[in-house]
Motif scaffolding. Structure first.
Motif, PDB file in Angstrom:
ATOM      1  N   ARG A  69      44.556 -33.748 -18.889  1.00 26.08           N
ATOM      2  CA  ARG A  69      44.309 -34.556 -17.698  1.00 26.08           C
ATOM      3  C   ARG A  69      44.196 -36.039 -18.058  1.00 26.08           C
ATOM      4  NH1 ARG A  69      40.495 -31.923 -16.045  1.00 26.08           N
ATOM      5  NH2 ARG A  69      41.422 -30.854 -14.260  1.00 26.08           N
TER       6      ARG A  69
ATOM      7  N   SER B  37      51.060 -35.126 -18.871  1.00 30.54           N
ATOM      8  CA  SER B  37      49.924 -35.191 -17.957  1.00 30.54           C
ATOM      9  C   SER B  37      49.796 -33.874 -17.205  1.00 30.54           C
ATOM     10  CB  SER B  37      50.109 -36.340 -16.970  1.00 30.54           C
ATOM     11  OG  SER B  37      49.066 -36.333 -16.006  1.00 30.54           O
TER      12      SER B  37
ATOM     13  N   ASP C 298      49.207 -33.272 -14.253  1.00 32.98           N
ATOM     14  CA  ASP C 298      49.801 -33.255 -12.906  1.00 32.98           C
ATOM     15  C   ASP C 298      51.324 -33.382 -12.928  1.00 32.98           C
ATOM     16  OD1 ASP C 298      50.116 -35.882 -13.652  1.00 32.98           O
ATOM     17  OD2 ASP C 298      48.789 -36.718 -12.111  1.00 32.98           O
ATOM     18  N   ASP C 299      51.923 -33.336 -14.111  1.00 29.45           N
ATOM     19  CA  ASP C 299      53.384 -33.447 -14.247  1.00 29.45           C
ATOM     20  C   ASP C 299      53.992 -32.040 -14.306  1.00 29.45           C
ATOM     21  OD1 ASP C 299      56.009 -33.977 -14.864  1.00 29.45           O
ATOM     22  OD2 ASP C 299      55.576 -35.278 -16.574  1.00 29.45           O
ATOM     23  N   SER C 300      54.135 -31.417 -13.148  1.00 30.70           N
ATOM     24  CA  SER C 300      54.554 -30.018 -13.094  1.00 30.70           C
ATOM     25  C   SER C 300      55.977 -29.809 -13.608  1.00 30.70           C
ATOM     26  CB  SER C 300      54.439 -29.485 -11.657  1.00 30.70           C
ATOM     27  OG  SER C 300      55.252 -30.245 -10.774  1.00 30.70           O
TER      28      SER C 300
END
Length: 323
Positions: A226, A262, A264-266
Motif C-alpha cells: 500500500r 501499488s 491499488d494497481d489491479s
C-alpha cells in the motif's frame, strides 16, 4: 520462628538481538520441519491415562489460543469496527504449547527429545505501533520448568515470530515445489528459477523472502504494498545487498529483477500473480488482495496474515481452486 531458606531459580533471558545471533534461517526451517512432524492429533488432556501406547502419548500439543481484543482509548475507528471483540483490528494472543516425550525415554539421559517442554508465547498486534517506531507485532516467549512449574526462560519473540512463520511457509513451499517436479509440473528450463510475489513489506514479508530463497531460486521478486515509499526502501535494500550476495558463495543466487506495485494497481497485480510461482500474503487485510482466477495453475500460496474470521487475504474462488 524458624526462617526457611528459599532457593531462587535462575532465569535465562534472551533479547531480540540474542535470538537473531543464535538462530539462522536454515536452522529455523529445519527445526520447524521437525516440529511439524511432532504434532500430535490426540489432546493429552482427554487422553486415557491407562493408554500405554508410546506413539499416542508422545508429541507436541498446541491448544487453542486465547485472544483478547484491544480498543484504543482514543476510540480510533481504524482500530475498532465492533464492540463484541471479534472484529477488533488489534489483539493480544496467548499461545501455549508443550512437548511430551515417550514414557519409555524419560529415564534416559536428558536431551531435547526426551524432556517435557512447556511454554507460552504472548504476541500482540498494535496497528499504531509503526507510527511511533515500535514493531507492529511485538511478542515474548516464556518457558517453564515442567517439573516445578517455575519460570526458567524469557525470550524476545518478535523476530522469532516472524522467522518461525516464514520458516513454516518455506517448508510448505519446498514440499509443494518438489511434488510438482515429481509430477512434471515444470519443464527442465523452469526448475532452476521462480517468480515470487509478496504482498506486504514489513518484517513478515522480509523474513518470507529470506526463507523462500533458502529453499528455491528466486530470480524475480514482485513486492505489492500500500505504501510505495516502504516498498521502494525495501527494493533499494535488496539491490544494495545483491552485490554482496554475488561475492558470497554461501548466499542464495541473486535476484535478477525486483518489481514494486501499488496495492491499488489491479492491472499490474493481475499480471504479477498470473506469472507467479509462489505468492506470500503477509498483510492484515479484510478484503481479498487479488482475484482467485488470476493465479496460474500450480502456483503455491502462503497466506499468513489473517488471524480472525474478519480477515480475508484471498477470495473463495482461490480457496476452491486449491488442492
Amino acid at each position: 520462628m524458624q526462617r526457611t531458606k528459599q532457593t531462587l531459580s535462575k532465569i535465562l533471558v534472551l533479547s531480540e538481538s540474542d535470538v537473531q545471533k543464535c538462530l539462522s534461517v536454515s536452522t529455523a526451517i529445519e527445526v520447524h520441519r521437525k516440529a511439524l512432524g511432532l504434532l500430535r492429533s490426540i489432546n493429552p488432556i482427554n487422553d486415557n491415562n491407562d493408554n500405554d501406547d508410546d506413539a499416542v502419548r508422545k508429541g507436541a500439543f498446541v491448544p487453542t489460543r486465547i485472544g483478547l481484543p484491544y480498543y484504543p482509548t482514543s476510540q480510533n475507528t481504524n482500530n475498532m469496527s465492533g464492540n463484541d471483540g471479534v472484529s477488533a483490528a488489534d489483539w493480544s494472543l496467548f499461545k501455549p504449547a508443550a512437548y511430551y516425550p515417550s514414557p519409555s525415554t524419560t529415564s534416559a539421559a536428558t536431551t531435547d527429545d526426551n524432556t517435557t517442554l512447556m511454554g507460552m508465547k504472548l504476541v500482540s498486534v498494535r496497528s499504531n505501533n509503526p507510527s511511533i517506531g515500535k514493531p507492529l507485532v511485538p511478542a515474548n516467549i516464556i518457558l517453564v520448568d515442567a517439573s516445578t512449574g517455575e519460570l526458567n526462560a524469557l525470550v524476545g519473540g518478535t523476530y522469532l515470530t516472524a522467522l518461525r512463520t516464514a520458516a513454516g511457509s518455506a517448508v510448505a513451499t519446498q514440499l509443494c515445489l518438489q511434488q510438482q517436479l515429481r509430477q512434471g509440473g515444470y519443464d527442465s528450463s523452469e526448475r532452476s528459477s521462480h517468480h515470487l510475489v509478496i504482498f506486504g513489506a514489513g518484517l513478515q514479508a522480509k523474513q518470507h523472502l529470506q526463507t523462500i530463497r533458502a529453499v528455491c531460486h528466486v530470480d524475480e521478486l514482485t513486492i505489492v504494498n500500500r505504501t510505495m515509499k516502504t516498498a521502494e526502501e525495501w527494493k533499494d535494500s535488496i539491490l544494495s545487498e545483491r552485490q554482496i550476495d554475488s561475492e558470497n558463495d554461501d548466499e542464495p543466487p541473486i535476484i535478477d529483477r525486483v518489481n514494486i506495485i501499488s496495492l491499488d494497481d489491479s492491472i499490474n497485480i493481475k499480471h504479477a500473480v498470473g506469472t507467479a510461482d509462489v505468492i506470500c500474503t503477509t498483510t492484515n487485510s479484510t478484503a481479498p488482495l487479488f482475484r482467485g482466477e488470476w493465479v496460474k495453475p500450480g502456483c503455491h500460496i502462503n497466506c499468513i496474515g489473517g488471524y480472525t474470521p474478519f480477515m480475508k487475504e484471498v477470495d473463495g474462488t482461490l480457496v476452491n481452486r486449491c488442492k
